[in-house]
Design a protein around this motif. Structure first.
Motif, PDB file in Angstrom:
ATOM      1  N   UNK A 245       5.736  10.390 -19.827  1.00 23.53           N
ATOM      2  CA  UNK A 245       4.889  11.426 -20.430  1.00 23.53           C
ATOM      3  C   UNK A 245       3.797  10.818 -21.306  1.00 23.53           C
ATOM      4  N   UNK A 246       4.144   9.748 -22.021  1.00 21.94           N
ATOM      5  CA  UNK A 246       3.161   9.061 -22.858  1.00 21.94           C
ATOM      6  C   UNK A 246       2.068   8.430 -21.994  1.00 21.94           C
ATOM      7  N   UNK A 247       2.448   7.819 -20.888  1.00 26.45           N
ATOM      8  CA  UNK A 247       1.468   7.230 -19.982  1.00 26.45           C
ATOM      9  C   UNK A 247       0.589   8.316 -19.362  1.00 26.45           C
ATOM     10  N   UNK A 248       1.183   9.459 -19.061  1.00 27.12           N
ATOM     11  CA  UNK A 248       0.431  10.585 -18.519  1.00 27.12           C
ATOM     12  C   UNK A 248      -0.612  11.063 -19.536  1.00 27.12           C
ATOM     13  N   UNK A 249      -0.201  11.215 -20.781  1.00 30.65           N
ATOM     14  CA  UNK A 249      -1.126  11.652 -21.834  1.00 30.65           C
ATOM     15  C   UNK A 249      -2.219  10.615 -22.074  1.00 30.65           C
ATOM     16  N   UNK A 250      -1.843   9.336 -22.120  1.00 34.18           N
ATOM     17  CA  UNK A 250      -2.832   8.275 -22.332  1.00 34.18           C
ATOM     18  C   UNK A 250      -3.833   8.224 -21.179  1.00 34.18           C
TER      19      UNK A 250
END
Length: 82
Positions: A49-54
């Motif tokens: 999810x963090x990679x998706x947001x970034x």
């Protein structure tokens, strides 16, 4: 010398290093469980999810499943579940 022809202190060093790695892995596992309990997602899911947001913040479109899989060094089937 021991049976493998190594000095005895190298066994102690190896044992110490392995115990240190075990402590690190245990700490990571406990922290992962605690965060999963609080957030409701696993550490791996949170990372995706963090990679998706970034990725979405860096461009005008969210990364594809294949791009997320590359970013997280996982299989696309694992990323698609998140």
């Amino acid at each position: 010398m021991n049976q493998a022809g190594e000095p005895p202190e190298s066994n102690a060093e190896i044992t110490g290093a392995m115990n240190a790695v075990r402590r690190i892995v245990r700490s990571l596992r406990l922290a992962s469980r605690a965060s999963e309990k609080v957030l409701g997602v696993s550490a791996a899911q949170l990372f995706v999810l963090q990679q998706l947001a970034d990725g979405a913040a860096r461009s005008d479109a969210a990364p594809s499943i294949a791009q997320l899989a590359d970013l997280t060094a996982t299989d696309p089937s694992s990323v698609s579940v998140v």
